[in-house]
Write a protein that holds these residues in place. Structure first.
Motif, short mmCIF file in Angstrom:
data_model
loop_
_atom_site.label_atom_id
_atom_site.label_comp_id
_atom_site.label_asym_id
_atom_site.label_seq_id
_atom_site.Cartn_x
_atom_site.Cartn_y
_atom_site.Cartn_z
N LEU A 147 34.82 25.70 44.85
CA LEU A 147 36.28 25.56 44.83
C LEU A 147 36.87 25.87 43.45
N ASN A 148 36.02 25.88 42.40
CA ASN A 148 36.50 26.24 41.06
C ASN A 148 36.92 27.70 40.97
N LEU A 149 36.51 28.48 41.96
CA LEU A 149 36.88 29.90 41.99
C LEU A 149 38.33 30.10 42.44
N ILE A 150 38.83 29.20 43.27
CA ILE A 150 40.13 29.40 43.91
C ILE A 150 41.27 29.57 42.91
N PRO A 151 41.40 28.72 41.87
CA PRO A 151 42.50 28.93 40.92
C PRO A 151 42.43 30.25 40.16
N LEU A 152 41.26 30.88 40.15
CA LEU A 152 41.07 32.13 39.41
C LEU A 152 41.50 33.35 40.23
N LEU A 153 41.68 33.15 41.51
CA LEU A 153 42.03 34.28 42.39
C LEU A 153 43.54 34.47 42.43
N GLN A 154 44.06 34.94 41.31
CA GLN A 154 45.50 35.19 41.16
C GLN A 154 45.71 36.64 40.72
N GLY A 155 46.68 37.31 41.31
CA GLY A 155 46.95 38.69 40.95
C GLY A 155 45.96 39.64 41.60
N ASN A 156 45.90 40.84 41.07
CA ASN A 156 45.02 41.87 41.62
C ASN A 156 43.64 41.74 40.98
N VAL A 157 42.78 40.93 41.58
CA VAL A 157 41.46 40.66 40.99
C VAL A 157 40.35 40.99 41.97
N GLY A 158 39.16 41.17 41.40
CA GLY A 158 37.97 41.39 42.21
C GLY A 158 36.85 40.51 41.68
N LEU A 159 35.78 40.38 42.46
CA LEU A 159 34.64 39.55 42.08
C LEU A 159 33.42 40.43 41.83
N ILE A 160 32.77 40.21 40.70
CA ILE A 160 31.54 40.93 40.37
C ILE A 160 30.39 39.92 40.42
N PHE A 161 29.59 39.98 41.47
CA PHE A 161 28.43 39.10 41.62
C PHE A 161 27.25 39.74 40.89
N THR A 162 26.56 38.95 40.07
CA THR A 162 25.48 39.53 39.28
C THR A 162 24.32 38.56 39.09
N LYS A 163 23.12 39.14 38.95
CA LYS A 163 21.93 38.38 38.59
C LYS A 163 21.45 38.79 37.20
N GLY A 164 22.20 39.69 36.57
CA GLY A 164 21.83 40.17 35.25
C GLY A 164 22.43 39.33 34.14
#
Length: 288
Positions: A79-96
């Motif tokens: 749920l900590n992700l929800i406040p960050l989803l503002q505007g034109n954003v995308g998510l970069i999932f990484t294991k690096g």
């Protein structure tokens, strides 16, 4: 003929994909995607291929999927992700490595012209020099108060001119001039805004910290705790050595000034007795 999936089917597929990524990855970069084209985004995906996945989507869909997954798994950290989803954003999932991935994303910036009505992300300065334009264009520069002269049949800008300030909207005259001069002043790409790592959220600036920076900040914190502890006489692990030394100094001062003594003070008294002898005072300081 393939059946075109409905909107409901697309939502279900998107939910499944995002939930799968949340299960597989514990590190996520939240990146702004303003003015990033589809071809540019495709190049970024290719560059990150291997240990990272870029997922775009509507904020409402992403928030819905995150809430559903948090409820399903019982992991409220999502749920900590929800406040960050503002505007034109995308998510970069990484294991690096987060710093390396962030630096790789920053490489894929492309130059862009100044379009009318666009808010300038940086100051735009027109450099001095030959423009290659014929003298008939002089009036165009005069409208924008740009000092010019005619040199070898072409218009030459005499001094640097700040054409657009950061935060201002690009006007039609400014856009036309930059187009004539072939200047593409802006560059766009994915910009990392926040970092999510195992439920913790922090600024991407943290990724730039080195071991030396962390040691310096830790040492500064210890110094502040020590100073505060000594000022209010409150014992802490950091202040304890200083408190013991100060206590020893106080007891030693009492022992030197009185007949009271203890083993550690005896050596100091013997040393002072030697230095206070008439022989030492006379030959060292000339005191009779």
């Amino acid at each position: 003929m393939a059946v075109k999936p409905s909107k409901a089917d697309k939502k279900i597929a998107y939910d499944a994909k995002l939930c799968q990524l949340l299960d597989e990855y514990t590190q996520i970069l939240i990146a702004a995607a303003d003015n990033v084209g589809s071809k540019q985004l495709q190049n970024i995906r290719k560059g990150l291929r291997g240990d990272s996945i870029v997922l775009m989507g509507k904020n409402t869909m992403m928030k819905r999927s995150v809430r559903m997954h948090a409820e399903k798994t019982g992991n409220q950290a999502f749920l900590n992700l929800i406040p960050l989803l503002q505007g034109n954003v995308g998510l970069i999932f990484t294991k690096g490595d987060l710093k390396e991935v962030s630096e790789e994303v920053a490489k894929y910036k492309v130059g862009a012209p100044a379009r009318v009505g666009l808010v300038a992300p940086i100051d735009v300065v027109v450099p001095p020099g030959n423009t290659g334009l014929d003298p008939s264009q002089t009036s165009f520069f005069q409208v924008l108060n740009i000092p010019t002269k005619i040199n070898k049949g072409t218009v030459e800008i005499i001094t640097p001119v700040e054409l657009i300030k950061k935060g201002e909207k690009v006007g039609s005259s400014e856009a036309a001039l930059l187009a004539k001069l072939g200047i593409r002043p802006f560059s766009y790409g994915l910009v990392v805004l926040s970092v999510y790592d195992n439920g913790s959220v922090f600024s991407p600036e943290v990724l730039d910290l080195t071991e030396d920076d962390l040691i310096e900040k830790f040492a500064t914190g210890v110094s502040m705790v020590t100073a505060l502890s000594l000022a209010i006489s409150y014992p802490t692990l950091a202040a304890a050595p200083h408190m013991f030394i100060n206590g020893y100094k106080n007891i030693l001062a009492v022992a030197v000034a009185t007949e009271y003594t203890f083993p550690q003070a005896d050596k100091v008294k013997e040393y002072l007795a030697v230095w206070n002898s008439p022989f030492i005072l006379f030959y060292t300081f000339g005191i009779p």
